[in-house]
Design an enzyme around this catalytic site. Structure first.
Site, short mmCIF file in Angstrom:
data_model
loop_
_atom_site.label_atom_id
_atom_site.label_comp_id
_atom_site.label_asym_id
_atom_site.label_seq_id
_atom_site.Cartn_x
_atom_site.Cartn_y
_atom_site.Cartn_z
N ASP A 1 0.88 -1.17 0.00
CA ASP A 1 0.00 0.00 0.00
C ASP A 1 0.92 1.22 0.00
OD1 ASP A 1 -1.69 2.11 0.48
OD2 ASP A 1 -2.59 1.26 2.30
N TYR B 1 -4.07 17.28 -8.64
CA TYR B 1 -3.27 16.44 -9.55
C TYR B 1 -2.15 17.26 -10.18
CZ TYR B 1 -2.18 13.06 -13.21
OH TYR B 1 -1.53 12.17 -14.04
N SER C 1 -5.53 3.51 -22.16
CA SER C 1 -5.54 2.52 -21.07
C SER C 1 -6.99 2.14 -20.81
CB SER C 1 -4.92 3.11 -19.80
OG SER C 1 -5.76 4.11 -19.25
#
Length: 254
Positions: A57, A149, A184
């Site tokens: 993680d 982002y 993708s």
């Protein structure tokens, strides 16, 4: 030149899907052994005698340290670190919570820092060590709703320069790739979620002077070069790979 990464050992975070899978594929084709480090198992077909999976993680600093040590013990060292894994969501500053911001920074910016920190002692022991960070054209500009982002990817670009400056004397290079639109499963879902997906696709193509959208192996090809001895005099750079999208000025078309 074949087998440009022969004998090299690499970590690719998020290496089991999308851009990461393209990098993993090209590294293996060029002779590297690759550890895919991510939370979820990659497709079984990706795992073979040159590719292993290490569960981690990337929001957990203990998992990150443990993953790097597991790779070194399992494969015998570390030559290349690719900080690829990331998350993205669309929220303006007004819409975003503090927890949203922290999650973006934890995965997109803090994890690469912790991975690099954990990898440095091992990279110092190798000749021609390389760190490749996956930034974004959104570290240079921004789409609507992407303040967190864009900030995280601009941070990656700055972090890349700093690592290059601080650790070049130890034989460790650090560069970043700033991809544009790359095909993708997630990008396909995004396109098909639009009311007029065929129009969206046509407009996306029109944004790219090369006349096509990017593929994960396009990024993999550049990552191979940055990880290989062919780029031995290259460090601290951010390479935009976007089919010319950011160089094309928009014109209103009736």
């Amino acid at each position: 030149m074949a087998d440009r990464l022969s004998g090299k050992i690499a970590i690719v975070t998020g290496g089991g899907r999308g851009i990461g899978a393209g990098i993993t594929q090209r590294f293996v084709e060029e002779g590297a052994r690759v550890a895919i480090v991510q939370r979820n198992s990659p497709p079984d077909g990706m795992l073979n005698n040159r590719t292993i999976y290490v569960k981690a993680d990337l929001a957990n600093s203990n998992d990150i340290r443990s993953a790097v040590e597991t790779v070194v013990k399992s494969l015998g060292g570390l030559d290349i670190l690719v900080n690829n894994a990331g998350v993205m969501f669309e929220k303006t500053v007004d819409e975003m919570t503090e927890a949203d911001w922290d999650h973006m920074m934890d995965i997109n910016l803090k994890a690469p820092f912790l991975l690099t920190k954990a990898a440095l002692p091992h990279l110092r022991n190798r000749t021609g060590a390389s760190v490749v960070n996956i930034g974004s054209i959104e570290g240079l500009a921004s789409n609507p709703g992407h303040p967190a982002y864009s900030a995280s990817k601009a941070g990656i670009h700055g972090f890349t320069a700093a690592v290059a400056v601080d650790h070049g004397h130890e034989g460790i290079r650090c560069n970043a790739i700033a991809p544009g639109w790359i095909n993708s499963d997630l990008s396909e879902i995004y396109i098909h979620s639009m009311a007029d997906s065929s129009r969206v696709y046509r407009e996306l193509l029109a944004m790219h002077p090369v006349g096509r959208l990017g593929e994960p192996t396009d990024i993999g090809n550049l990552a191979v070069w940055l990880a290989s001895a062919e780029s031995a005099f290259v460090t601290g750079q951010v390479y935009v790979i976007d089919g010319g999208r950011t160089k094309k000025l928009p014109l209103p078309i009736p």
